[in-house]
Design a protein around this motif. Sequence first.
Motif, short mmCIF file in Angstrom:
data_model
loop_
_atom_site.label_atom_id
_atom_site.label_comp_id
_atom_site.label_asym_id
_atom_site.label_seq_id
_atom_site.Cartn_x
_atom_site.Cartn_y
_atom_site.Cartn_z
N LEU A 1 14.30 23.51 7.01
CA LEU A 1 12.86 23.33 6.90
C LEU A 1 12.34 24.02 5.65
CD1 LEU A 1 11.64 23.92 10.58
CD2 LEU A 1 12.43 21.82 9.50
N ARG B 1 2.12 23.12 5.41
CA ARG B 1 2.88 21.87 5.48
C ARG B 1 4.34 22.24 5.73
NH1 ARG B 1 2.97 16.42 3.26
NH2 ARG B 1 5.11 15.84 2.65
N GLU C 1 8.18 20.68 6.09
CA GLU C 1 9.01 19.53 5.80
C GLU C 1 10.42 19.73 6.34
OE1 GLU C 1 6.88 18.34 1.54
OE2 GLU C 1 8.83 19.37 1.56
N TRP D 1 14.25 18.69 5.67
CA TRP D 1 15.12 18.17 4.62
C TRP D 1 16.55 18.08 5.12
CZ3 TRP D 1 13.96 17.16 -0.69
CH2 TRP D 1 12.61 17.33 -1.01
N LEU E 1 14.26 14.45 1.55
CA LEU E 1 13.16 14.70 2.49
C LEU E 1 13.25 13.72 3.65
CD1 LEU E 1 10.47 16.11 3.23
CD2 LEU E 1 9.30 14.41 1.78
N HIS F 1 7.73 15.27 7.79
CA HIS F 1 6.86 16.42 7.62
C HIS F 1 5.81 16.47 8.73
CE1 HIS F 1 4.17 13.32 6.00
NE2 HIS F 1 3.18 14.18 6.27
N LEU G 1 7.10 14.72 14.37
CA LEU G 1 7.44 14.71 12.95
C LEU G 1 7.12 13.34 12.36
CD1 LEU G 1 8.90 16.37 10.67
CD2 LEU G 1 10.99 15.16 11.36
N GLU H 1 9.73 9.93 6.83
CA GLU H 1 9.64 9.19 5.58
C GLU H 1 10.05 7.74 5.83
OE1 GLU H 1 8.50 10.64 2.52
OE2 GLU H 1 7.87 11.97 4.16
#
Length: 405
Positions: free
Chosen positions: A41, A81, A83, A85, A95, A98, A115, A118
């Motif tokens: 993260l 924020r 994220e 990964w 990524l 997020h 979550l 993407e």
Amino acid sequence: GRSSAHKSQVAMEERYILQVKIHRADDLPKADSFGTIDSYLKMEFRDNNDTKQVKTEPVMNTFSPVYDQQFTGHVSKPEIRIEVWDFDRMSTDELVGHIVIDRGMMPIVKKELPLVLESNYSKQQSKHPTITISAGYVCSYDTLKAKLLSQNPGTIVDDTKKHLRVPVVHPSVQLPLFLEVQYEGDRIDVELIKATPSGGTSTGTQRSYGMHLDAGHNYTLKRKGDSAHPNTGDGLWKLNDLPLYVSFGMLTIWEADCVERWREDIGKLLVDYGWTGMMTYMKAKHTLKDAFCDDAREAVYFPKEHGLLKLDWDSNNFDIEVFTDKSGFEAGVTCDIISHLLPLSKRKFEMYALPKQVAIREVMTRVSMDDIRYASSDLFSFYICETQHSNYTKIPAISMIPFYG
């Protein structure tokens, strides 16, 4: 040193202390050819015009990684924020998704948040990934000090210790009370303080003072001072080591009439169960009647009307604990331990996990005195005291202290 301070005329930028604890993620999508994901993260937050980042260590080969990491920092805007990964040794990290947490969502305690994936991962429609986090913030010490001094000239500050003491002003409060916020690194202590000792431990109707925090998790509330009565001693109660994601909006100061219903000598109570002289756990187990013995904890439980008494053996001493059940607590009944041998007891408000064999309703509070030496005479210096509270006045702490600005 501690001194009274006057209203500050200097305008200053508001700053906050933000705290985020990442517990785990679940149901993360596949991110590599082996059908797994090596996730970590990355957290971003704003401090004036700068964007700061912190990262967790990667957790390899699992869709449900446990991170269990906490981050605390000063920010100009309490939002973050987070994220997810995918770590890749051979190429560029990618990524995955997020979440954004703004100030209106906090505080949150161990909450599961969805979550946002993407586009290249959102095609995995069977996946519903979440992150479980705790997050919260409070005003920084300097920001809160400035606000309090502008709103309440009676505020007392101690810049060396980073303590802020505010008078409790309410028509029903008969004593000069103060609420003190103590900044302790990544934790906050809150103490309820009486300005002058009133003395005396007589029975009859008196006024009792305390704090309650509906925090959504366990916390420790310590009785201060060296007297058995809740109205004596300069410091009344103290909440220790509160994480910044506690809901300070749920912190309440209360005042109530209190009448001692009964007081019982623990030594005499144990004699009624068959206690004789100095007893080890094994001897107590084979001697005492109508008590439950827990071999795993080397503890003995003695049922009472609104809870139970527990003796817990250690290597060369033992602990005394008194529990009040939920029905008693909700009816304003509390049990306490009184002793002239040891300082006043610690009180921990929690739903305590008792062995299934112990026939008692859901437990609400526990009071304990630890490390009592093995001497039969000592037990006769301890008392269980049951107190009935009524005519409550409740004052939200946030009405006096703007924790959130």
